[in-house]
Design a protein around this motif. Structure first.
Motif, mmCIF file in Angstrom:
data_model
loop_
_atom_site.group_PDB
_atom_site.id
_atom_site.type_symbol
_atom_site.label_atom_id
_atom_site.label_comp_id
_atom_site.label_asym_id
_atom_site.label_seq_id
_atom_site.Cartn_x
_atom_site.Cartn_y
_atom_site.Cartn_z
ATOM 1 N N GLU A 1 9.190 5.558 -2.553
ATOM 2 C CA GLU A 1 8.536 4.151 -2.746
ATOM 3 C C GLU A 1 7.192 4.114 -2.315
ATOM 4 O O GLU A 1 6.839 5.242 -1.832
ATOM 5 N N GLY A 2 6.338 3.280 -3.054
ATOM 6 C CA GLY A 2 4.994 3.314 -2.870
ATOM 7 C C GLY A 2 4.281 2.872 -1.558
ATOM 8 O O GLY A 2 5.122 2.026 -0.618
ATOM 9 N N LYS A 3 3.434 3.207 -1.291
ATOM 10 C CA LYS A 3 2.639 2.638 -0.096
ATOM 11 C C LYS A 3 2.706 1.220 0.094
ATOM 12 O O LYS A 3 3.020 0.678 1.284
ATOM 13 N N VAL A 4 2.600 0.229 -0.961
ATOM 14 C CA VAL A 4 2.624 -1.126 -0.854
ATOM 15 C C VAL A 4 3.896 -1.577 -0.375
ATOM 16 O O VAL A 4 3.815 -2.737 0.389
ATOM 17 N N GLU A 5 5.001 -1.036 -0.373
ATOM 18 C CA GLU A 5 6.418 -1.711 -0.136
ATOM 19 C C GLU A 5 6.466 -1.824 1.471
ATOM 20 O O GLU A 5 6.744 -2.841 1.949
ATOM 21 N N PHE A 6 6.396 -0.640 2.133
ATOM 22 C CA PHE A 6 6.476 -0.635 3.409
ATOM 23 C C PHE A 6 5.231 -0.088 4.380
ATOM 24 O O PHE A 6 5.293 -0.084 5.552
ATOM 25 N N ASN A 7 4.077 0.281 3.663
ATOM 26 C CA ASN A 7 3.111 1.097 4.350
ATOM 27 C C ASN A 7 3.549 2.323 5.271
ATOM 28 O O ASN A 7 2.826 2.462 6.340
ATOM 29 N N GLU A 8 4.366 2.991 4.726
ATOM 30 C CA GLU A 8 4.999 4.105 5.570
ATOM 31 C C GLU A 8 3.731 5.373 5.553
ATOM 32 O O GLU A 8 3.229 5.412 4.494
ATOM 33 N N PRO A 9 3.681 5.854 6.612
ATOM 34 C CA PRO A 9 2.876 7.072 6.661
ATOM 35 C C PRO A 9 2.839 8.174 5.630
ATOM 36 O O PRO A 9 1.810 8.727 5.319
ATOM 37 N N HIS A 10 4.001 8.467 5.241
ATOM 38 C CA HIS A 10 4.118 9.359 4.267
ATOM 39 C C HIS A 10 4.491 9.025 2.851
ATOM 40 O O HIS A 10 4.431 9.977 2.042
ATOM 41 N N ALA A 11 4.091 7.713 2.792
ATOM 42 C CA ALA A 11 4.575 7.310 1.393
ATOM 43 C C ALA A 11 3.473 7.551 0.418
ATOM 44 O O ALA A 11 2.342 7.554 0.846
ATOM 45 N N PRO A 12 3.479 7.648 -0.939
ATOM 46 C CA PRO A 12 2.524 8.058 -1.690
ATOM 47 C C PRO A 12 1.816 6.646 -2.217
ATOM 48 O O PRO A 12 2.350 5.561 -1.889
ATOM 49 N N THR A 13 0.760 6.720 -2.637
ATOM 50 C CA THR A 13 -0.028 5.314 -3.114
ATOM 51 C C THR A 13 0.839 4.780 -4.017
ATOM 52 O O THR A 13 0.874 3.340 -3.917
ATOM 53 N N VAL A 14 1.489 5.313 -5.055
ATOM 54 C CA VAL A 14 2.028 4.733 -6.115
ATOM 55 C C VAL A 14 3.541 5.123 -6.053
ATOM 56 O O VAL A 14 3.645 6.352 -6.096
ATOM 57 N N ALA A 15 4.468 4.603 -6.169
ATOM 58 C CA ALA A 15 5.949 4.711 -6.346
ATOM 59 C C ALA A 15 5.984 5.717 -7.610
ATOM 60 O O ALA A 15 5.357 5.671 -8.486
#
Length: 764
Positions: free
Chosen positions: A170-184
């Motif tokens: 998932e991209g950062k925009v969905e849950f703003n997770e610390p380890h998520a990439p900027t774009v899915a």
């Protein structure tokens, strides 16, 4: 092909640890259950075919080892197996047979091995049947059931049934997770195979096949987190995922992994200047040909667990399992990527920014994440549960998936019996599931025993004696034979106060007045050390916050080794009895706070890994300190606390170790009770992860021999004798109900500890 149809209440597809625990739990819950496994052995990634050893929360948190069905299995494996535990590649068939034995001994449970699910039969939102083939028997098998549990790992049943699923990050925009990439993106963790080498006692050659990989660059290993640390094997980093599809290109991945494994061994054996001499007498003994998968489909459930749930330990009202592995997102591509998994690539630093961001738990897992949102009678357990890519990085480890499996099995059995859906159970009867799991030996961080049928909860408790916590030091002796630590996750014992360090103390009885610390001053001048007494909620309360301070002070330490330095707790300090406090010493690099030579049950320590956040110190040790007056940390009343491990307090009755066995614990009622069954929970098998336990292990703390007695009005009469026990959880069923107002457990012997000890007694 022969055609065959069978009907069950619950069908579990997939025989990894999640599936095994789900099937056993459903069958124990009274449901006619079938377990389908496409391999000839049980255990999935942990089996002797793949040989990934089960990991869980206790790798990072003291007293966080998983219990329940998984605990039964692992305790039995250690008691039977002559083989030491090694990181990967070392699992033998004893583990397969321990699982097979328990499945065969479980009433209501039918097992189909070598049986592959080919498809499903649907009726609207209802899954009616799964179509299977028994590969070596030319039988096409149709399995019908009221409830199905998909433990296939790849979520094959759910996908065939039309469930929504995700694959990738998932991209950062969905849950703003610390380890998520900027774009899915489509990045997922890869598959691995393992190898095992054996010391032959004499030089043995190895010639790399022409088709195998050729390695000649040491930087690939030593600068990119792929350290050949052990000649004998254990290389999880022999991993390949992206750009391959871990489902549909699994065979291509297997072949590539085989090429790379042979190339890695050639590097170790013939080319690496650091390992060539060490490997001279070693020969390849085994190479896996069933890749272990980390990630593929994640089936969407009633709740999508995200990384914040793990990091913040979100409290879910439908909590049914717990996790505590770190946010372990492997580098996409594995061997094909520029560096290995991030923690390994930075040398497993305990205090880096990445380590601090990744340290998680213990945290609860909601039942809703195990219930399909699209098919009314389908559940999931294992690495295919409803979680984001980042959350899966922690919940995917096998000890955690086994807990989810047991919860799914309990829920499925209940739904089948009531002819209702798992979603209905999850929304209206999750408390029933929780209490059943606790009764069956599981632990839930935010739930305790509230079973109204438990007769013990109505009793008063007394004991023949009671241990008190006076402290431990460098010269103390504990009963820890056979208990070591898992090297890869044990923080080194740097006794210097390079960071803030804390020690938990369980309070009880007389008010705490004085603390003494065993310290060394390695400088030539007096040193000052700040002391802070902290209010904590439980043993995993790693917060460092000024609002937690109960009082503060300072000690002065003159030059010299191993001095006992006294500090008086201010008289106006508000101390809550029957709970933990944490005493912290602030950094001073010239001062050492020494580790005790014994582990005091329930007394853990931690150090500040980053501003405001602590983590377990070493592998679960007690720091050298003394308390005055000695605290009643092990009251007999603890067996009725409703919790079966240290948490908000020790939750343990422990007899005075200075008094010889036998020792007894007694329950008394104002009126006679009819008792048909006793459930006992003994200590042991909690402090450290499975990897820390020796072959043929019996935990010294565990009660070995005991009698159950009732008072008949004049004398004590023995109604049950148990000898040779080594399991943590014991169920004593009486041939006919016993009517009594006084009952005792008389502990005759342990496996080495001088104290008798019990976490919980339940009576029904």
């Amino acid at each position: 092909m022969k055609q065959q149809t069978e009907q069950y209440d619950v069908v579990v597809c997939g025989g990894g640890l999640a599936g095994v625990c789900a099937a056993i739990a459903a069958a124990r819950g009274g449901a006619a259950t079938c377990l389908v496994q496409d391999r000839p052995v049980l255990g999935g990634n942990s089996s002797s075919e793949v040989r990934v050893t089960p990991h869980g929360a206790a790798a990072f948190h003291a007293y966080a080892r998983e219990t329940g069905i998984l605990s039964e299995l692992l305790i039995e494996e250690r008691a039977q197996n002559h083989e030491e535990i090694f990181e990967n590649g070392w699992t033998n068939s004893v583990w397969d047979m321990v699982q097979y034995d328990l499945v065969q001994r479980t009433p209501n449970l039918t097992l189909h091995l070598n049986t592959t699910v080919l498809g499903v039969e649907m009726d609207g939102r209802t899954l009616k049947a799964v179509r299977c083939r028994i590969g070596n028997a030319e039988v096409d098998l149709t399995l019908e059931a009221k409830v199905f549990i998909d433990c296939t790992g790849d979520g094959m049943v759910a996908a065939e049934a039309g469930c929504e699923w995700r694959m990738g990050s998932e991209g950062k925009v969905e849950f703003n997770e610390p380890h998520a990439p900027t774009v899915a993106n489509g990045d997922i963790m890869g598959n691995s195979i393992h190898f095992r080498a054996r010391d032959m006692g004499r030089p043995v050659p190895f010639k790399r096949p022409d088709w195998a990989m050729h390695y000649d660059d040491a930087r690939f290993f030593y600068d990119q987190g792929r350290l050949p640390k052990e000649i004998r094997g254990g290389y999880w980093w022999i991993e390949i995922g992206v750009p391959y599809d871990t489902i549909h290109q699994a065979e291509e991945i297997r072949h590539e992994l085989t090429r790379h494994t042979l190339g890695v061994w050639d590097w170790i054996k013939n080319r690496d200047p650091k390992t060539m001499n060490l490997a001279e007498n070693w020969a390849l003994d085994w190479i896996g040909q069933v890749p272990g998968k980390r990630e593929s489909r994640r089936i969407m459930g009633l709740y999508l667990m995200n990384e914040w749930d793990a990091i913040r330990a979100t409290v879910h009202e439908d909590e049914i399992a717990f996790g505590g592995w770190f946010i372990d997102i492997h580098t996409p591509g594995g061997l094909l990527a520029p560096t290995s998994e991030p923690a390994s690539a930075e040398g497993y630093s305990e205090t880096s920014d990445y380590a601090a961001r990744s340290y998680a738990g213990p945290y609860g897992i909601p039942l809703r994440s195990l219930v399909s949102k699209d098919v009314d009678n389908l559940m999931m357990a294992g690495r295919n549960v409803s979680a984001t890519h980042c959350a899966l990085a922690t919940v995917r480890v096998m000890a955690t998936t086994a807990l989810m499996g047991q919860a799914a099995g309990v829920t499925a059995a209940l739904a089948a019996q009531q002819n209702t859906s798992p979603a209905h159970i999850a929304s209206t009867q999750y408390q029933h599931v929780q209490q059943t799991l606790l009764r069956e030996g599981c632990f839930l961080p935010n739930i305790k025993n509230e079973d109204t049928g438990d007769l013990a909860q109505r009793a008063t408790v007394s004991a023949s004696s009671e241990a008190r916590f006076a402290g431990v030091g460098p010269e103390s002796h504990g009963a820890h034979e056979g208990l070591a630590f898992w090297r890869d996750q044990a923080v080194p014992l740097r006794e210097e106060l390079l960071q803030r360090r804390g020690q938990w103390i369980a309070l009880g009885g007389e008010r705490l007045q004085t603390l003494r610390f065993c310290l060394s001053n390695t400088s030539e001048i007096p040193q000052r050390v700040s002391v802070k007494l902290m209010e904590v909620q439980h043993i995993w309360d790693y917060r460092v916050d000024d609002a937690m301070e109960l009082c503060t002070g300072e000690i002065i330490l003159f030059p010299g080794p191993k001095q006992w330095i006294e500090w008086h707790v201010p008289a106006d300090t508000a101390l809550q009895q029957d709970s933990y406090i944490r005493v912290d010493l602030l950094p001073n690099p010239h001062v050492q706070w020494h580790v005790a030579n014994a582990v005091e049950p329930g007394h853990v320590s931690a150090f500040e890994m980053s501003p405001g956040k602590m983590r377990r110190y070493s592998s679960g040790v007690t720091l050298s300190m003394q308390v005055e007056p000695p605290q009643r940390s092990y009251s007999p009343a603890n067996v009725l606390s409703g919790v079966t491990r240290p948490h908000a307090t020790t939750n343990l009755w422990r007899s005075d170790p200075a008094q010889p066995l036998p020792q007894w614990l007694e329950l008394d009622w104002t009126t006679p009770q009819n008792v048909s069954e006793m459930i006992l929970t003994f200590p042991g098998h909690l402090l450290r992860e499975y990897h820390a336990y020796a072959p043929m292990y019996r935990d010294p703390q565990c009660v070995r021999d005991y009698d159950v007695q009732i008072h008949d009005g004049e004398n004590w009469r023995t109604v049950s004798e148990v000898r040779g026990n080594y399991q943590r959880r014991n169920v004593v069923a009486f041939a006919e109900p016993l009517r009594t107002d006084r009952m005792r457990v008389v502990v005759l012997a342990t496996h080495g500890d001088p104290s008798a000890a019990i976490y919980e007694i339940r009576l029904y």
